[in-house]
Design a protein around this motif. Structure first.
Motif, PDB file in Angstrom:
ATOM      1  N   GLY A   5       0.803  -1.213   0.000  1.00 21.47           N
ATOM      2  CA  GLY A   5       0.000   0.000   0.000  1.00 21.47           C
ATOM      3  C   GLY A   5       0.840   1.269   0.000  1.00 21.47           C
ATOM      4  N   ALA A   6       2.141   1.120   0.265  1.00 18.02           N
ATOM      5  CA  ALA A   6       2.995   2.307   0.370  1.00 18.02           C
ATOM      6  C   ALA A   6       3.170   2.972  -0.980  1.00 18.02           C
ATOM      7  N   ARG A   7       2.149   3.647  -1.423  1.00 19.50           N
ATOM      8  CA  ARG A   7       2.161   4.413  -2.667  1.00 19.50           C
ATOM      9  C   ARG A   7       2.710   3.634  -3.846  1.00 19.50           C
ATOM     10  N   GLY A   8       1.851   3.252  -4.719  1.00 16.58           N
ATOM     11  CA  GLY A   8       2.288   2.524  -5.894  1.00 16.58           C
ATOM     12  C   GLY A   8       1.060   2.177  -6.690  1.00 16.58           C
ATOM     13  N   ILE A   9       1.280   1.620  -7.879  1.00 18.48           N
ATOM     14  CA  ILE A   9       0.152   1.228  -8.715  1.00 18.48           C
ATOM     15  C   ILE A   9       0.160  -0.283  -8.762  1.00 18.48           C
ATOM     16  N   SER A  10      -1.000  -0.892  -8.523  1.00 17.46           N
ATOM     17  CA  SER A  10      -1.023  -2.347  -8.534  1.00 17.46           C
ATOM     18  C   SER A  10      -1.040  -2.852  -9.960  1.00 17.46           C
ATOM     19  N   ARG A  11      -0.518  -4.034 -10.127  1.00 18.56           N
ATOM     20  CA  ARG A  11      -0.474  -4.650 -11.449  1.00 18.56           C
ATOM     21  C   ARG A  11      -1.887  -4.801 -12.018  1.00 18.56           C
ATOM     22  N   PHE A  12      -2.826  -5.171 -11.139  1.00 17.05           N
ATOM     23  CA  PHE A  12      -4.198  -5.374 -11.584  1.00 17.05           C
ATOM     24  C   PHE A  12      -4.776  -4.086 -12.165  1.00 17.05           C
ATOM     25  N   ALA A  13      -4.603  -2.972 -11.430  1.00 19.62           N
ATOM     26  CA  ALA A  13      -5.133  -1.693 -11.910  1.00 19.62           C
ATOM     27  C   ALA A  13      -4.542  -1.353 -13.272  1.00 19.62           C
ATOM     28  N   MET A  14      -3.244  -1.630 -13.426  1.00 16.01           N
ATOM     29  CA  MET A  14      -2.566  -1.277 -14.673  1.00 16.01           C
ATOM     30  C   MET A  14      -3.077  -2.148 -15.821  1.00 16.01           C
ATOM     31  N   GLU A  15      -3.285  -3.445 -15.547  1.00 12.02           N
ATOM     32  CA  GLU A  15      -3.823  -4.338 -16.583  1.00 12.02           C
ATOM     33  C   GLU A  15      -5.159  -3.796 -17.096  1.00 12.02           C
ATOM     34  N   ILE A  16      -6.034  -3.442 -16.135  1.00 11.78           N
ATOM     35  CA  ILE A  16      -7.362  -2.951 -16.514  1.00 11.78           C
ATOM     36  C   ILE A  16      -7.239  -1.639 -17.276  1.00 11.78           C
ATOM     37  N   LEU A  17      -6.395  -0.756 -16.757  1.00 10.39           N
ATOM     38  CA  LEU A  17      -6.233   0.562 -17.381  1.00 10.39           C
ATOM     39  C   LEU A  17      -5.762   0.418 -18.824  1.00 10.39           C
ATOM     40  N   VAL A  18      -4.727  -0.393 -19.026  1.00  9.15           N
ATOM     41  CA  VAL A  18      -4.152  -0.534 -20.370  1.00  9.15           C
ATOM     42  C   VAL A  18      -5.158  -1.196 -21.314  1.00  9.15           C
ATOM     43  N   ALA A  19      -5.846  -2.246 -20.819  1.00  9.42           N
ATOM     44  CA  ALA A  19      -6.814  -2.925 -21.681  1.00  9.42           C
ATOM     45  C   ALA A  19      -7.963  -1.985 -22.045  1.00  9.42           C
ATOM     46  N   THR A  20      -8.384  -1.130 -21.075  1.00 14.94           N
ATOM     47  CA  THR A  20      -9.431  -0.165 -21.383  1.00 14.94           C
ATOM     48  C   THR A  20      -8.950   0.827 -22.434  1.00 14.94           C
ATOM     49  N   ALA A  21      -7.697   1.253 -22.278  1.00 17.52           N
ATOM     50  CA  ALA A  21      -7.153   2.212 -23.237  1.00 17.52           C
ATOM     51  C   ALA A  21      -7.080   1.601 -24.627  1.00 17.52           C
ATOM     52  N   THR A  22      -6.627   0.339 -24.725  1.00 15.90           N
ATOM     53  CA  THR A  22      -6.541  -0.266 -26.061  1.00 15.90           C
ATOM     54  C   THR A  22      -7.947  -0.461 -26.636  1.00 15.90           C
ATOM     55  N   ALA A  23      -8.923  -0.784 -25.760  1.00 14.46           N
ATOM     56  CA  ALA A  23     -10.296  -0.924 -26.248  1.00 14.46           C
ATOM     57  C   ALA A  23     -10.782   0.408 -26.817  1.00 14.46           C
ATOM     58  N   ALA A  24     -10.475   1.506 -26.100  1.00 11.17           N
ATOM     59  CA  ALA A  24     -10.880   2.830 -26.578  1.00 11.17           C
ATOM     60  C   ALA A  24     -10.233   3.116 -27.924  1.00 11.17           C
ATOM     61  N   LEU A  25      -8.946   2.745 -28.057  1.00 13.19           N
ATOM     62  CA  LEU A  25      -8.258   2.934 -29.331  1.00 13.19           C
ATOM     63  C   LEU A  25      -8.951   2.140 -30.436  1.00 13.19           C
ATOM     64  N   GLY A  26      -9.359   0.922 -30.085  1.00 13.25           N
ATOM     65  CA  GLY A  26     -10.054   0.084 -31.057  1.00 13.25           C
ATOM     66  C   GLY A  26     -11.331   0.741 -31.535  1.00 13.25           C
TER      67      GLY A  26
ATOM     68  N   ILE B 426       5.284   0.318 -20.756  1.00  6.34           N
ATOM     69  CA  ILE B 426       4.109  -0.276 -20.102  1.00  6.34           C
ATOM     70  C   ILE B 426       3.822  -1.668 -20.668  1.00  6.34           C
ATOM     71  N   PHE B 427       3.891  -1.784 -21.997  1.00  8.02           N
ATOM     72  CA  PHE B 427       3.620  -3.080 -22.629  1.00  8.02           C
ATOM     73  C   PHE B 427       4.610  -4.142 -22.145  1.00  8.02           C
ATOM     74  N   LYS B 428       5.887  -3.780 -22.101  1.00  4.66           N
ATOM     75  CA  LYS B 428       6.913  -4.721 -21.653  1.00  4.66           C
ATOM     76  C   LYS B 428       6.610  -5.197 -20.242  1.00  4.66           C
ATOM     77  N   LYS B 429       6.218  -4.263 -19.372  1.00  5.81           N
ATOM     78  CA  LYS B 429       5.980  -4.631 -17.979  1.00  5.81           C
ATOM     79  C   LYS B 429       4.744  -5.503 -17.829  1.00  5.81           C
ATOM     80  N   LEU B 430       3.801  -5.368 -18.758  1.00  5.72           N
ATOM     81  CA  LEU B 430       2.578  -6.160 -18.657  1.00  5.72           C
ATOM     82  C   LEU B 430       2.607  -7.388 -19.565  1.00  5.72           C
ATOM     83  N   ASP B 431       3.792  -7.711 -20.097  1.00 11.40           N
ATOM     84  CA  ASP B 431       3.952  -8.890 -20.962  1.00 11.40           C
ATOM     85  C   ASP B 431       3.176  -8.823 -22.266  1.00 11.40           C
ATOM     86  N   TYR B 432       2.963  -7.625 -22.795  1.00 16.42           N
ATOM     87  CA  TYR B 432       2.469  -7.534 -24.172  1.00 16.42           C
ATOM     88  C   TYR B 432       3.693  -7.665 -25.076  1.00 16.42           C
ATOM     89  N   PRO B 433       3.696  -8.597 -26.042  1.00 12.56           N
ATOM     90  CA  PRO B 433       4.871  -8.712 -26.903  1.00 12.56           C
ATOM     91  C   PRO B 433       4.947  -7.545 -27.898  1.00 12.56           C
TER      92      PRO B 433
END
Lengths: 166, 512
Positions: A5-26, B426-433
């Motif tokens: 919790g000591a200030r950071g971004i969780s991997r889960f949040a980042m996965e969701i964020l990036v996938a949402t962003a790519t969906a928006a791009l799509g 970001i992609f590298k860290k999340l294992d996107y090739p």
């Protein structure tokens, strides 16, 4: 896994964020494709025909990535990046952005000299009488190689003009 | 044999002082980008490409391909001396290379790596010499539907063979296609996906994407890890080089097996990284005495290095003969060919045999030059890595920015590089090739043209992709590859259901 919790971004949040962003791009790609015409003309498939399906596939893949991230949330636990690392990445990234910004006004040679000198002085803790000549030397080396050697000039700004170098 | 005759003609084209000098420059620059963190082969070739626009195509390709060989060697150097792989494909070399160097046998480790890499590369070139003419002849029968099927096959195999999640590969690849289609449509001349931003009209160059994704992205990762180089002092002694070369025949079986794996992985889009890991895995598993693996077993150096380099060279075969590159670097080089006005593919063998065979001949010579140069200059490169990252990092950024500007004299490209850099990080860290994205950007227009021309031929019916034996076979293999991950998933789920009905996770995507 949870005591980060000591200030950071969780991997889960980042996965969701990036996938949402790519969906928006799509979605944007699909929209752009329909604007260009995603249908069929007498000359065959229109300009947006192929990109439209590409956009759909991006959306599909992104949605699947979101679903996978949600179903495997427990396994994904962990941090994407913690506070300390954010700092060290930012200390590299921000000067880099400033470098691009300064170069739009002063040209790439001056930008390069300033950037190298700045990075050496503030990040590498070199004394300024080492950092500044180093920056100038790199810029001068670029000038020799690109301008004279390969004849592919870089962007020049007011400073070069003032010295009469075009 | 016609191929041998053509090869000698090729040697005739390239054996000039200027070309040998270009080889040396290319190899030297290649070793440099291979050694430096954040600069790899794809990126080094991208940075150099704008400087070759004014050259003869044959000189340009010699410079670029030699840079590729050099980068492969440079990557192994840092793996062995610093335990830091300079290239993803030399990760496997660290397993035994670094321990051996640490035990005081740095020269032996380096020589083993370089010489077996050289052998692997030469084997790849021999394969290309023997097979390329035949493949190109075969491919002359292809028309648009077959071409689209070949592209489809290449991309399907990425999705099924990629090490990370298949849907991440899909998204990354499709983003590449979307980026490739920005700008002017090559068939109708209409603008598309520009969203009324004037800077996007000329499209987005794949070179910019490579520089950002692989260059800036890699540097960001390096700073995050706060890299400290702890190198081993290396000086290569001639006597030890000789002794090690005499040692090599003992590992002939490992070498032959690794060559085989390398060629196979290089021709298919699996690429050098998969080849080196697979070869290392096989060597360590099949060895009678496994105790030394991971502690400096010579076979643990020979196996990944041979496979890495034979895959690296073999990757040029599908690029030359079919126009489908087998690795990210080959994709960048293929982009270069198109910029010089050459069309990679079977017609190149008919129209420009001097170019094709000149390139193949230069691959023999270039690799030999590379082995000699790398052995001679290792101490020099080892000392470069002792320069602190706070100096090297910014200098690399400056080189990348200058290179990005030179692609089309535009500052927009510099900003795009920054954006692509963030994306790559970001992609590298999340294992996107990343490789599928680059490949799709280079091939995007060609794949789309093939698709649309097929649609024109059949007036919009997809059945054209199943209209004859050749195209049906290609499409069928592609579909099978696409379905493979799904089938594995279904099988995994049903097996788990039998044992634990409450658990529903797919087992084929473990590496997270």
């Amino acid at each position: 896994m949870s005591s980060d919790g000591a200030r950071g971004i969780s991997r889960f949040a980042m996965e969701i964020l990036v996938a949402t962003a790519t969906a928006a791009l799509g979605v944007a790609v699909c929209y752009g494709a329909t604007e260009a015409g995603a249908g069929w003309t007498e000359m065959g498939p229109d300009a947006g025909y192929f990109p439209f399906y590409i956009g759909l596939l991006i959306v599909f893949g992104s949605v699947m990535n979101i679903l996978l991230a949600v179903t495997r949330q427990r396994k994904l636990g962990g941090v994407f990046i913690d506070g300390r690392r954010i700092k060290s990445v930012a200390s590299f990234l921000l000067p880099l952005v400033a470098y691009a910004a300064v170069s739009s006004f002063l040209g790439l040679y001056v930008g390069t000299a300033l950037y190298i000198a700045f990075a050496m002085h503030f990040q590498g803790r070199y004394k300024w009488w080492i950092a500044v000549p180093s920056g100038l030397a790199v810029a001068a080396f670029f000038f020799l190689v690109f301008e004279m050697g390969f004849k592919v000039p870089l962007l020049k700004g007011p400073v070069e003009a003032w010295f009469g170098i075009y | 044999m016609g191929n041998i005759g053509l090869l000698f003609e090729g040697f005739g084209h390239i054996l000039t002082f200027q070309h040998v000098l270009l080889m040396m420059v290319g190899v030297t620059l290649g070793i440099l980008v291979g050694v430096l963190p954040g600069l790899g082969a794809p990126n080094g070739v991208s940075l150099l490409l704008p400087l070759t626009f004014s050259m003869e195509p044959i000189s340009g390709i010699i410079l670029l391909s030699c840079m590729y060989w050099g980068a492969l060697f440079g990557g192994s150097t840092t793996s062995i001396l610093f335990n830091i792989p300079g290239e993803p494909s030399s990760v496997a070399t660290t397993f035994d290379g670094y321990p051996m160097a640490k035990a005081g046998q740095a020269s032996r480790a380096l020589t083993l790596a370089f010489v077996s890499a050289g052998i692997g590369a030469l084997a790849g070139v021999v394969m290309i010499t023997l097979v390329s003419g035949w493949v190109a002849n075969f491919a002359l029968r292809f028309s648009s539907p077959e071409y689209f099927a070949v592209y489809f096959l290449a991309f399907a195999s990425f999705i099924s063979m990629g090490s990370s999640a298949p849907f991440k590969t899909l998204v990354s690849m499709m983003l590449g296609f979307a980026l490739a289609s920005v700008g002017m449509d090559t068939i109708s001349g209409n603008l598309r996906l520009t969203f009324d931003i004037p800077e996007l009209i000329k499209g987005i160059s794949f070179l910019i994407a490579v520089m950002g994704l692989f260059g800036i992205g890699e540097l960001l990762l390096t700073t995050e890890e706060g890299l400290r180089f702890e190198g081993i002092k290396a000086r290569v002694r001639i006597s030890e080089v000789g002794r090690t070369v005499l040692e090599l025949p003992r590992y002939w079986f490992t070498v032959v097996r690794s060559i085989f794996i390398g060629i196979l992985m290089g021709i298919t889009p699996a690429g050098p990284t998969a080849a080196s890991f697979m070869s290392y895995g096989l060597a360590s598993r099949s060895a009678r005495d496994k105790s030394n693996f991971g502690k400096g077993d010579p076979r643990g150096i020979v196996a990944p290095e041979t496979a890495d380099h034979s895959a690296g060279t073999s990757a040029l075969l599908p690029m030359l003969a079919l126009g489908v590159p087998g690795s990210a670097t080959a994709a960048v080089m293929m982009g270069g060919l198109m910029i010089w006005g050459l069309t990679p593919g079977p017609m190149l063998f008919v129209e420009r045999p001097d170019f094709v065979w000149g390139l193949i001949a230069s691959m023999y010579l270039g690799n030999i030059v590379a082995v000699i140069l790398v052995i001679a200059t290792v101490p020099l490169y080892a000392s470069i890595l002792r320069v602190p990252f706070t100096i090297i990092g910014p200098v690399i950024v400056a080189v990348i920015f200058s290179g990005a500007y030179q692609v089309s004299n535009s500052l927009t490209d510099v900003w795009l590089v920054v954006l692509f850099g963030l994306l790559g990080y970001i992609f590298k860290k999340l294992d996107y090739p990343l490789a599928p994205l680059v490949l799709a950007m280079v091939l995007g227009d060609k794949a789309e043209d093939a698709f649309r021309q097929s649609m024109l031929l059949s007036s919009g019916k997809l059945s054209i992709f199943w209209s004859n034996g050749l195209v049906s076979t290609l499409m069928a293999i592609g579909c099978l590859l696409l379905l493979a991950p799904a089938l594995m998933w279904v099988m995994g789920v049903s097996r788990k259901r039998l044992t634990r009905p409450d658990l529903r996770q797919d087992p084929n995507e473990n590496p997270l």
